[in-house]
Every structure is written in C-alpha cells, then in structure tokens.
Enzyme design. Structure first.
Site, PDB file in Angstrom:
ATOM      1  N   HIS A 166       3.571  -2.083   3.367  1.00 42.47           N
ATOM      2  CA  HIS A 166       3.619  -0.727   2.804  1.00 42.47           C
ATOM      3  C   HIS A 166       4.998  -0.536   2.181  1.00 42.47           C
ATOM      4  O   HIS A 166       6.009  -0.531   2.912  1.00 42.47           O
ATOM      5  CB  HIS A 166       3.371   0.331   3.887  1.00 42.47           C
ATOM      6  CG  HIS A 166       2.005   0.259   4.479  1.00 42.47           C
ATOM      7  ND1 HIS A 166       1.671  -0.667   5.451  1.00 42.47           N
ATOM      8  CD2 HIS A 166       0.876   0.979   4.240  1.00 42.47           C
ATOM      9  CE1 HIS A 166       0.395  -0.510   5.794  1.00 42.47           C
ATOM     10  NE2 HIS A 166      -0.104   0.487   5.065  1.00 42.47           N
ATOM     11  N   ASP A 187       0.812  -1.220   0.000  1.00 38.42           N
ATOM     12  CA  ASP A 187       0.000   0.000   0.000  1.00 38.42           C
ATOM     13  C   ASP A 187       0.847   1.272   0.000  1.00 38.42           C
ATOM     14  O   ASP A 187       2.023   1.266   0.388  1.00 38.42           O
ATOM     15  CB  ASP A 187      -0.892   0.028   1.235  1.00 38.42           C
ATOM     16  CG  ASP A 187      -2.042  -0.966   1.162  1.00 38.42           C
ATOM     17  OD1 ASP A 187      -2.013  -1.832   0.275  1.00 38.42           O
ATOM     18  OD2 ASP A 187      -2.948  -0.876   2.011  1.00 38.42           O
TER      19      ASP A 187
END
Length: 511
Positions: free
Chosen positions: A463, A322
């Site tokens: 992430h 992400d």
C-alpha cells in the site's frame, strides 16, 4: 563426401579496409577485410528502442532491444533472451567486485520478408573483458524466429561456407590449415584428409551429423534449423552479416587470427559469387534486404514501456500498490526508476482526481493503472448496478488522465462474489504475497516478508499510502534484483490474452 575442394577455389575479396599494425606486414600487403552491414538501432528511422539499465553496489546490467510491433515475436525473443542472460549474470555475481554486463542489438537486414538482428554482450570483470555475439532472424512468411543456419540451403552449404572462410584465412592471412581455429579448422582438415586419403576420411565424423540417423536436416524447418545450429555451436557463422559487397562478413576473434594485428574484430570476406549456391531462399531475401534501406513497417505509436517479456521463461514478479495515489507515491516512483522496474498501481478513483499529476507521471513512466474502486467500499455488499457504477466511475477518472481504462480490477479487501464478477468487464486480480504492511507499519518486517515469500510468478501486495511501506521498497527491489527477478506489470506477468473479464487471479506461478 559432402564437399569438394571449394576452399582452393574461393577468390579473396579485395581489402575494403586496412587494419595492420605498423611493422607486422609489408606496407603494400592489404589483408582481406569485409565491411559488414550493421545498422545501429538509433539509425533506423521510426525505430522504438527498449532499454533497461540498473547499477548497484554489486554490479551493473543494461541492454537495448528493438521494438518492432505489439507482441512482435522477434522483439519478445530478443528481450526475453537478454533478460535470461541478465538473470544468470545476477545469480552468479562474485562476492567482491562490481562486474558489468551490457547487451545491445543492431539490425542486419529488414524488409517485409525478413528481419535480422545481431545480439551482442560485453562482460567486464576487473581488467578482464569478454565479448559474444549471435544473430536471430525473423521469417515473416512463416512467422517464425530462426537461427543463422536457416540462411543456408542445406548442411553441405554450411560446410562449404566454412571452407570459404578457411580459404580466406589460408590465402589472405597465411595461416596453415593445421592452425585454423575451431570448426573452420576441423572442416578444412577433414577435407584435406579426404583429398589425400578418401577412403579413411569417408568414415570420419562430420560436424553436421543430421538427425543422428544419417538423414540430412531440412533447414527450412525452424526446429531442424535450430538443431543444426546446436550441432554447429561455436561456428563463426553464428555471427555473420552480409557485406556491403554483397557477400558474407564473418566475424572472428582477433586472437584466433594472429596475422590480423591489433584490431577489435576481424571481419572475413566471402565473395558474393561464392555464396550464390549456398544461400537458402530466406538467405537470398536476407541479402537483398541487407543491401537495401531498412524497409520494415513500424508503427509510430509503439511504446517501449509495454514489456515484451515471456515470463514463462523468466523469474518475473508483479509488485502492486493499493489505495493511492498519495503523498509518497512520487517518492516510490523514484525508487522504481532506479531499477527500471514496472509496477501496477490499484488506484482509488476519488484520489485520482485529487492527484492527477501523480497519475499522469505513473502512466508516463510505464507503470500500469488498476481499478481499486471509487473510495474503497466493499463491492461484495453492492448490487450489480452499484458495482458497475462504482467501477465505471473509477475507469472514467483514470481514462481522463491516461487515455485508457485500467486493464484490471482489485476489489477492496479482496472481497468479491458472483455479483461482482458478473458486473465487471475486467479481470479481477488478488495476490499470493500479502506483506501485511497496513497492519505492521514496520519497514523491516514488510521488506523481510516480501523477500522471503516471493517466488517466480508472484503478485505482491503493498500500500503506497503508508510511508513505512515506501521506505521498505528499496530493500525489496535490491534483494529481488540480486536474485535475478524482473519487475513487470500484472498484465505482463499473466499475459493480457490469458486474462478473462470477471475471472479471479492470484498469481502466475508455474507448477
């Protein structure tokens, strides 16, 4: 009795190739040898070839498979079965040594009616090397994957084919009936006994035992053909091809045919005339296809990057990243490439415009792009119109680079409500394994959490904007690969057809 003494009547094909070791036979003696029709994937014009290859300190795995069309059942079956074999290999790695497993495919026949593919595997462990092969056939008319037994008219035809092979060995390789290997020897001996003592032999068991209640199997039925293949497990006919002479080319291990000399494989010829009343309708179509040029409609736009794995049968995991793209995304892509891994990137539209080259590379290397909003605002706090505008703007940014919208959406913070679900036209993907990498910023903890909590069907959240997270990825890839996992995109994990717009999904775990 299912058969007559066909083995005494089968003519031996003239040798198409002489594979003699000097001194083993008289120079004028030519062994019967067939030339098999096997087309390498690279030699089929227009063929897209899917490949996987990973080398680690523990071992090497690799395979190649044909991509026949989007979600083509034969491609899916071959690719999935190869992945299953890879998982078994990885789960059984020894503590020492670096064994290698390589699987490959060749085309045996291809037409609008039938496609046949030979799947091989070579396993190397130290000085030892083993080889195995089998064939799979796609019956286009019935849209079914069928085994080799479907090429034969009935069970009696399968037995007679074994007798034809026995005759080649007896008459061409001077092998006594008592020394014939495996099922070929069992059938030949049973028939010999039937000819000499018919009453006693009639009570003997046949390798083809039907459905267990005396009823013959219907080999035109894929399920019954599969049952027949199980009953005839170990048959050399499982690795048959059609010969250039229009008959059968049946492969046997050189060790099973001592008279063959020092060769890599023995291809026994069964003349075309001997197969005329043995083949099924599908078998005739397959022979015709084998003798002609490959003629199966292929779409030139096909891509081998779109996985065709059946994750219901496999240990699949979706690694998702992400908040990017970012400065470390390129480094992450290099790590994924080392494992031929596919991942899903939930990107911010504002960063897509900032890192267009990274997005282009990510897409080109077969990874999936997901929508993570324009700049990470909480979608649950927006109006329906606001959500649609935010998601649409990010879709447009991705489409401008990749040519298509992201398949799925991940709402920032995992925050969503009924308004969000109503406003979007794509499925909403959350996760079941949260590495908490944004909080800990600890490489070891991130890797440990992913390896400890991932199960088959998991969606793992990372992430890629955090260098500490990217640093953890090699350990995660190595650990999960060693456990036999396959790294797939989100839509490959769930199956695109199983995802509905506006619905929410966390994982694809079974049970």
């Amino acid at each position: 009795m299912l058969v007559t003494s066909l083995r005494r009547k089968v003519a031996i094909t003239a040798a198409l190739g002489l594979l003699l070791v000097p001194g083993c036979h008289a120079a004028e003696q030519a062994l019967p040898y067939a030339e098999a029709v096997r087309v390498p994937l690279d030699a089929w014009p227009g063929m897209t070839v899917g490949t996987r290859s990973v080398t680690t300190d523990a071992g090497t795995v690799g395979y190649r498979y044909p991509v026949l069309g989007p979600d083509h059942p034969l491609t899916t079956e071959i690719h999935t079965s190869m992945a299953e074999r890879q998982t078994a290999f990885m789960e059984d790695l020894p503590d020492r040594g670096t064994p290698e497993l390589f699987q490959d495919s060749t085309v045996l026949a291809a037409s609008p009616r039938v496609v046949g593919v030979r799947v091989t595997e070579t396993l190397k462990a130290g000085v030892n090397e083993t080889f195995a092969a089998r064939t799979l056939w796609y019956d286009v008319e019935n849209d079914a994957i069928v085994p080799w037994t479907s090429l034969f008219r009935d069970e009696a035809a399968i037995e007679r084919a074994h007798l034809a092979v026995a005759a080649v060995l007896e008459e061409g390789y001077d092998m006594p009936t008592e020394q014939l290997p495996g099922l070929v020897g069992e059938v030949a001996l049973r028939v010999t006994e039937a000819e000499s003592e018919p009453e006693e032999a009639a009570a003997g068991a046949s390798p083809a035992s039907g459905d267990g209640e005396g009823e013959p199997l219907d080999l035109s039925d894929p399920e019954q053909a599969l049952r027949a293949a199980e009953l005839w497990e170990g048959s050399p006919l499982a690795d048959l091809a059609f010969s250039t002479a229009g008959g059968l080319a049946v492969r046997m291990e050189p060790g099973e045919v001592p008279g063959a000399g020092r060769v890599s494989e023995v291809l026994l010829p069964v003349e075309a005339e001997a197969t005329e009343d043995l083949l099924s309708e599908l078998g005739y179509h397959a022979r015709q296809a084998a003798l002609g040029e490959p003629d199966f409609p292929l779409d030139g736009e096909l891509s081998a990057e779109g996985d065709s794995l059946d994750c219901v049968r496999l240990k699949c995991v979706a690694l998702t990243f992400d908040d990017g793209p970012g400065e470390d995304t390129g480094r992450l892509l290099d790590m994924l490439a080392d494992y031929d891994a596919r991942a899903t990137f939930y990107v911010l539209g504002s960063l897509v415009e900032e890192f267009p080259e990274v997005v282009e590379r990510t897409h080109a290397e077969g990874h999936e792009m997901g929508n993570h909003s324009w700049k990470h605002d909480d979608l649950a706090g927006m109006s329906e119109q606001g959500v649609a505008k935010d998601i649409g703007r990010t879709n447009q940014a991705v489409r401008a680079i990749t040519g298509s919208d992201p398949w799925t959406i991940r709402p920032p913070y995992g925050s969503l409500n009924g308004t969000v679900r109503k406003a979007v036209d794509q499925p909403l993907i959350l996760w079941d394994v949260d590495t908490m990498d944004w909080q800990s910023r600890d490489t070891a903890k991130v890797a440990e959490h992913a390896l400890t909590h991932t199960t088959s069907g998991s969606v793992v959240l990372f992430h890629d904007i955090h260098p500490t997270t990217v640093d953890a990825v090699p350990e995660v890839l190595a650990g999960l690969h060693h456990q036999g996992y396959h790294f797939v995109t989100v839509t490959d994990l769930f199956g695109l057809q199983a995802l509905s717009p506006g619905d929410v999904y966390t994982d694809a775990r079974v049970g």
